[in-house]
Structures are given as structure tokens and as C-alpha cells.
Design a protein around this motif. Structure first.
Motif, short mmCIF file in Angstrom:
data_model
loop_
_atom_site.label_atom_id
_atom_site.label_comp_id
_atom_site.label_asym_id
_atom_site.label_seq_id
_atom_site.Cartn_x
_atom_site.Cartn_y
_atom_site.Cartn_z
N ASN A 153 7.29 113.05 31.52
CA ASN A 153 7.47 112.73 30.03
C ASN A 153 8.88 112.43 29.59
OD1 ASN A 153 6.11 111.74 27.60
ND2 ASN A 153 6.77 113.32 26.58
N SER A 154 9.71 112.59 30.62
CA SER A 154 11.20 112.60 30.23
C SER A 154 11.86 111.30 30.27
CB SER A 154 12.06 113.39 31.45
OG SER A 154 11.74 112.72 32.72
N GLY A 155 11.13 110.12 30.51
CA GLY A 155 11.99 108.87 30.65
C GLY A 155 12.97 108.53 31.72
N TYR A 156 13.17 109.81 32.76
CA TYR A 156 14.00 109.69 33.92
C TYR A 156 13.44 109.02 35.12
CZ TYR A 156 17.84 112.39 31.49
OH TYR A 156 18.61 112.58 30.56
N LEU A 157 12.23 108.82 35.02
CA LEU A 157 11.54 108.38 36.20
C LEU A 157 11.53 106.95 36.05
CD1 LEU A 157 8.76 110.88 36.99
CD2 LEU A 157 11.09 110.63 38.12
N PRO A 158 11.59 106.07 37.45
CA PRO A 158 11.34 104.48 37.10
C PRO A 158 9.70 104.10 36.68
CG PRO A 158 11.31 105.08 39.39
CD PRO A 158 11.75 106.40 38.71
N THR A 159 9.92 102.80 36.46
CA THR A 159 8.51 102.48 36.28
C THR A 159 7.97 101.40 37.34
OG1 THR A 159 9.14 100.62 34.84
CG2 THR A 159 8.57 102.75 33.96
N LEU A 160 7.01 101.49 38.11
CA LEU A 160 6.61 100.55 39.19
C LEU A 160 5.26 99.71 38.67
CD1 LEU A 160 7.52 99.61 41.97
CD2 LEU A 160 5.95 101.52 42.93
N THR A 161 5.14 98.51 38.90
CA THR A 161 4.11 97.72 38.36
C THR A 161 3.74 96.77 39.49
OG1 THR A 161 5.30 95.84 37.24
CG2 THR A 161 4.48 98.09 36.02
N GLY A 162 2.58 96.58 39.76
CA GLY A 162 1.93 95.58 40.70
C GLY A 162 1.22 94.47 40.00
N ASN A 163 1.54 93.04 40.36
CA ASN A 163 0.67 92.02 40.00
C ASN A 163 0.23 91.33 41.15
OD1 ASN A 163 1.78 92.47 36.96
ND2 ASN A 163 3.61 91.95 37.79
N ALA A 164 -0.97 90.91 40.95
CA ALA A 164 -1.61 89.79 41.80
C ALA A 164 -2.40 88.80 40.91
CB ALA A 164 -2.62 90.72 42.76
N GLY A 165 -2.56 87.64 41.71
CA GLY A 165 -3.22 86.62 40.90
C GLY A 165 -3.79 85.78 42.12
N ALA A 166 -4.84 84.82 41.71
CA ALA A 166 -5.29 83.78 42.34
C ALA A 166 -5.90 82.55 41.52
CB ALA A 166 -6.52 84.23 43.40
N THR A 167 -5.72 81.28 41.85
CA THR A 167 -6.13 80.22 41.15
C THR A 167 -6.69 79.17 42.11
OG1 THR A 167 -4.03 79.05 41.02
CG2 THR A 167 -4.43 80.62 39.25
N ARG A 194 -5.16 75.80 46.01
CA ARG A 194 -5.59 77.26 45.87
C ARG A 194 -4.18 77.68 45.87
NH1 ARG A 194 -10.63 79.27 47.56
NH2 ARG A 194 -12.08 77.52 48.20
N ARG A 195 -3.92 78.65 44.99
CA ARG A 195 -2.54 79.28 44.69
C ARG A 195 -2.96 80.98 44.70
NH1 ARG A 195 -2.23 75.08 41.18
NH2 ARG A 195 -0.77 73.74 41.62
N TYR A 196 -2.08 81.83 45.62
CA TYR A 196 -2.26 83.27 45.66
C TYR A 196 -0.80 83.82 45.42
CZ TYR A 196 -6.71 81.89 48.02
OH TYR A 196 -7.84 81.15 48.33
N ASN A 197 -0.84 84.98 44.53
CA ASN A 197 0.43 85.60 44.56
C ASN A 197 0.21 87.02 44.31
OD1 ASN A 197 0.86 86.29 41.43
ND2 ASN A 197 -0.51 84.36 41.46
N ALA A 198 1.32 87.66 44.65
CA ALA A 198 1.42 89.22 44.60
C ALA A 198 2.64 89.51 44.54
CB ALA A 198 0.45 89.85 45.67
N SER A 199 3.01 90.76 43.68
CA SER A 199 4.59 91.12 43.67
C SER A 199 4.30 92.71 43.07
CB SER A 199 5.15 90.54 42.61
OG SER A 199 4.64 90.78 41.27
N ILE A 200 5.52 93.42 43.50
CA ILE A 200 5.59 94.87 42.92
C ILE A 200 6.94 94.77 42.36
CG2 ILE A 200 6.10 97.27 43.70
CD1 ILE A 200 4.31 96.67 45.95
N ASN A 201 7.22 95.26 41.03
CA ASN A 201 8.33 95.05 40.32
C ASN A 201 8.65 96.51 39.95
OD1 ASN A 201 8.16 92.18 39.80
ND2 ASN A 201 6.28 92.73 38.99
N LEU A 202 10.00 96.67 40.15
CA LEU A 202 10.64 97.99 39.70
C LEU A 202 11.75 97.88 38.65
CD1 LEU A 202 11.44 101.01 40.54
CD2 LEU A 202 13.30 100.07 42.04
N ASN A 203 11.48 99.09 37.78
CA ASN A 203 12.39 99.11 36.63
C ASN A 203 12.95 100.40 36.10
OD1 ASN A 203 12.37 96.11 34.99
ND2 ASN A 203 10.35 96.57 35.49
N TYR A 204 14.05 100.34 36.12
CA TYR A 204 14.75 101.84 35.92
C TYR A 204 15.85 101.67 35.27
CZ TYR A 204 16.78 106.32 37.12
OH TYR A 204 17.14 107.51 36.79
N THR A 205 15.67 102.51 34.10
CA THR A 205 16.98 102.69 33.39
C THR A 205 18.12 103.65 33.76
OG1 THR A 205 15.60 102.25 31.24
CG2 THR A 205 17.69 103.25 30.79
#
Length: 439
Positions: free
Chosen positions: A58-72, A96-107
């Protein structure tokens, strides 16, 4: 049978019965309250929540890591003209379109706002710990208040039982005297009235004792399942020194310690708000994968796949936010000043309360000693009156008055005894020594 022998036999029997009951000591009562009292349980849970808030998660010192995926899937009817003028039509062309990603954010830097917020959370945890301590102290004072009320009512019951025994013996004696023509029927009737009054007082006191025992059981989390007795012997901490206790009060009183923590929290509020004047530097990174396929005869590329890694730095600096940050800083500074003023006011109140509690404790100790001396005088007066009553030198009214005087003195002694002890406990609570004292 001689009244003294009769009373002694009854009290011996009553003592044997009392020994068969469970005896609840003050140490056992304290242990049960600390473990099972609901108010203390809630306070401990609140401290645990505050402890969780101070963790690294809960300190805010750790990064955030999110994953996204989609298909159309896209199905269309398409008509197109080639360069040579040929017209082609594609019905139900599917894309057909497919996508996936992993995103990192760190202050990387936020103007030290995270640092001050983390320190603020540490102070809030310590404040919650002090609030839990205050709850425990209040509960302990409530526990002892109810416990000693049970003890007082227990002693009052014993006194009223002895008074009733004496009144019954007086009725027996008055009956004999009436039978032999040594007294009138009025003496017998007066004795019966006094027995009825003593019986009513005993019944009421026993009911109060039962009710108070239930109150004590509630404080203990309903852990005593059968009838019990409490310890009626107690001692006083007569070695207490006023000056030493006053110093402990100023340094260890829970309300003053809470005020100090609130000042520290207000100081970190100012620093956290000032951190918003500085820029924020962040690190971003991502790994992405995309694939698309098209079965249309008009498409130049039927399938396309790409993947890759990207990274970068970003800087955000609020050059002017309309003055809201500056307003928050100024308000936080005023809040800090108010906290300091409240602590000064609280210090005056605590010193006054301490002096009042000390004088109250000393006065009640003196009153208790005086009541102890009164017991000896009243007992001596009653025994002399009793002997004279047996040989007919005093009336039944005079005998009853001596009996009531003794009863009143004994009840007053019991009251002053436990009043003095509760005054001592209140003094220890003010000084912050209540939980450090063995009873």
C-alpha cells in the motif's frame, strides 16, 4: 442457642457453600476481558487494518502491471475496381484481429509524495494502536468497576445475612419473654416487622448481586457459564508519589500521545500537499502482439502478425492548477496549528484532572480509614447493647437502633473501600500506568 454461636455456624456453612462456587480473581477477569471482550476485539481488528495499510503493498513504491487482450471478427460485403477496370465483389469477407499486451507503469519520482504518505500511514498505525490502548484502558476500568461492585454487594449480602440472623434470634427471645410474661406482645410484633424489613433488604441486595454478575459476564464476553464469587480482599498502592506520577501522566497519558500523533500526521499532510508542486517522472514499458487475417480477394495482405517491446519515460508537471494545491497546503498548515493548540488545551485539562483525581484518591483513602475505625466503635457499642438487652437493661427499640447503626457503618465501610480502589484505578488510567500495574 447463643446468638454468636448460631451466627458462627451459619457463616461457616455459608463459607463452605461459597468455596464450592467458582472464584473469579481479578487476574482471571482481566485475561478473559482481553481475550473475549467485543470492544477490545474490534479495536484490535482496527489496529490490524492500520498495520495492513503501512505495508509495502500500500506504499505506492511498487510498479503496476496490467495485461490486455482482445479479439474481433468483421464480416462485410465488399465491391472494388481494379486498375484494369475489372470489378470484383467479395461477399461475406471475414477479417479477424487478435491482440495481447502487457503494460508496465512505475513512478520514479513524485516530489517525495509517496515517502511522506508512507510516513503518514506509519503515524496513523501508531495512532490506531493508541486508540486500541485507550479502548483497553476504558474496558479495564469498566471491568474493575463492575467487579468491585460485585465484591461490595457480596460483602453487603454477608452483612445483611448476619443482621437477619440477629433479628431472628431477637424474635425468638421476645417470644420466650412474652410466654413467661416478661414483655408485651408489642415487642414480638416489633421484632417481626424488623425481620420483614431485613428480609426485604437481603432479597433486594441478592437481586442486585445477580444483575451485577450478569453485567460483569457481559464485559467478559459471556465466558462465565456458572455462578461464581469474586475476591473481596484488596490492597492499595500506598507508595504512589504524586510528582513522579504527574511526570508519567505528561509523558504517557494516552490522550496526550494521541494528540502528538495527530500533530505528526498534520505535518506530513503539509509535506504531501507541497510535493504536488514538483514534477512526476514515470517509467512505462509494454510488450505487445497483434495478428490479423483477411480472406477477402480484394485484400493486399491476407495475414499479418507483429510483436515487440516498447519503453519510455514520461514527465508530468502541473504548472498551474488554479490554486487548489496552494489552498490545500494553507489549510493543512492551519490544521497543524489547530492540532498544536488542542494539545496545549488537552495538557491543561489532563493536569487538572490528575490533581482532582489525586485529591479524590487521598480523601477516599482517609474516609475508608475513618470508616474502619467506625466499625470498631459500632461493633463495641452493639455488643454492649446486646448484653444489656439480654438482661433487660435496654429496650428493643434501643437494641434495634444499635443494630441499625452497626449495619449502616458496615455498609458505609464497604462503599468507601471500593470507592477508594476505583479512585486509585482512575488515577492510574490518567497517568498511563493502568495496564502496567498488577492487581
Amino acid at each position: 442457642m447463643n446468638i454468636r454461636i448460631y451466627t458462627t455456624c451459619f457463616l461457616v456453612f455459608f463459607g463452605i457453600f461459597a468455596q464450592a462456587q467458582q472464584v473469579l480473581t481479578t487476574d482471571e477477569a482481566v485475561k478473559l476481558a482481553l481475550e473475549y471482550n467485543y470492544g477490545i476485539k474490534i479495536a484490535n481488528n482496527t489496529v490490524e487494518v492500520a498495520d495492513n495499510n503501512t505495508g509495502i503493498l500500500n506504499s505506492g513504491y511498487l510498479p503496476t502491471l496490467t495485461g490486455n487482450a482482445g479479439a474481433t471478427i468483421d464480416v462485410q460485403n465488399t465491391e472494388g475496381q481494379l486498375a484494369n477496370g475489372e470489378i470484383r465483389i467479395a461477399e461475406g469477407a471475414e477479417t479477424r484481429r487478435y491482440n495481447a499486451s502487457i503494460n508496465l507503469n512505475y513512478t520514479l519520482f513524485d516530489g517525495l509524495g509517496r515517502l511522506y504518505n508512507y510516513k503518514r500511514l506509519k503515524e496513523e498505525y501508531q495512532l490506531s494502536d493508541l486508540e486500541a490502548r485507550e479502548t483497553i484502558e476504558t474496558t479495564m476500568l469498566q471491568l474493575f468497576s463492575v467487579y468491585y461492585t460485585v465484591a461490595q454487594l457480596t460483602e453487603n449480602t454477608d452483612v445483611l445475612i448476619e443482621t437477619l440472623i440477629i433479628s431472628k434470634d431477637r424474635l425468638t427471645r421476645a417470644g420466650y419473654q412474652f410466654d413467661y410474661g416478661q414483655s408485651t406482645k408489642l415487642a414480638v410484633l416489633n421484632a417481626e416487622v424488623d425481620i420483614n424489613n431485613d428480609s426485604i433488604n437481603l432479597i433486594n441486595t441478592k437481586q442486585q448481586l445477580k444483575n451485577t454478575k450478569r453485567d460483569l459476564n457481559v464485559v467478559l464476553g459471556n465466558q462465565i457459564l456458572e455462578d461464581y464469587r469474586v475476591v473481596t480482599n484488596l490492597s492499595f498502592l500506598l507508595q504512589l508519589n504524586k510528582e513522579d506520577l504527574l511526570l508519567k501522566t505528561k509523558s504517557n497519558n494516552v490522550s496526550l500521545l494521541q494528540a502528538e500523533k495527530n500533530i505528526n500526521i498534520s505535518q506530513f499532510d503539509i509535506k504531501t500537499n507541497k510535493a504536488q508542486f514538483l514534477p512526476t517522472i514515470g517509467l512505462v514499458g509494454s510488450y505487445g502482439w497483434n495478428e490479423s487475417s483477411n480472406n477477402s480477394p480484394l485484400a493486399f495482405v491476407l495475414q499479418n502478425t507483429n510483436s515487440g517491446v516498447s519503453a519510455g519515460l514520461n514527465l508530468t508537471w502541473s504548472l498551474f492548477d488554479g490554486g487548489s494545491t496552494l489552498t490545500r497546503v494553507r489549510n493543512a498548515e492551519i490544521g497543524l496549528e489547530n492540532q498544536k493548540l488542542q494539545k496545549e488545551q488537552l495538557l491543561l485539562d489532563v493536569e487538572r484532572n490528575f490533581n482532582n483525581a489525586w485529591d479524590d484518591y487521598q480523601n477516599k483513602l482517609v474516609i475508608y480509614q475513618v470508616q474502619e475505625n467506625n466499625i470498631k466503635t459500632s461493633q463495641n457499642n452493639f455488643e454492649r447493647t446486646q448484653e444489656k438487652f439480654k438482661i433487660g437493661q435496654v429496650t428493643s427499640i434501643e437494641f434495634r437502633q444499635a443494630q441499625l447503626n452497626l449495619l449502616k457503618t458496615e455498609l458505609s465501610r464497604n462503599q468507601s473501600k471500593y470507592d477508594a480502589k476505583l479512585a486509585e484505578l482512575s488515577l492510574l488510567q490518567l497517568s498511563g500506568e493502568l495496564l502496567n500495574t498488577e492487581f
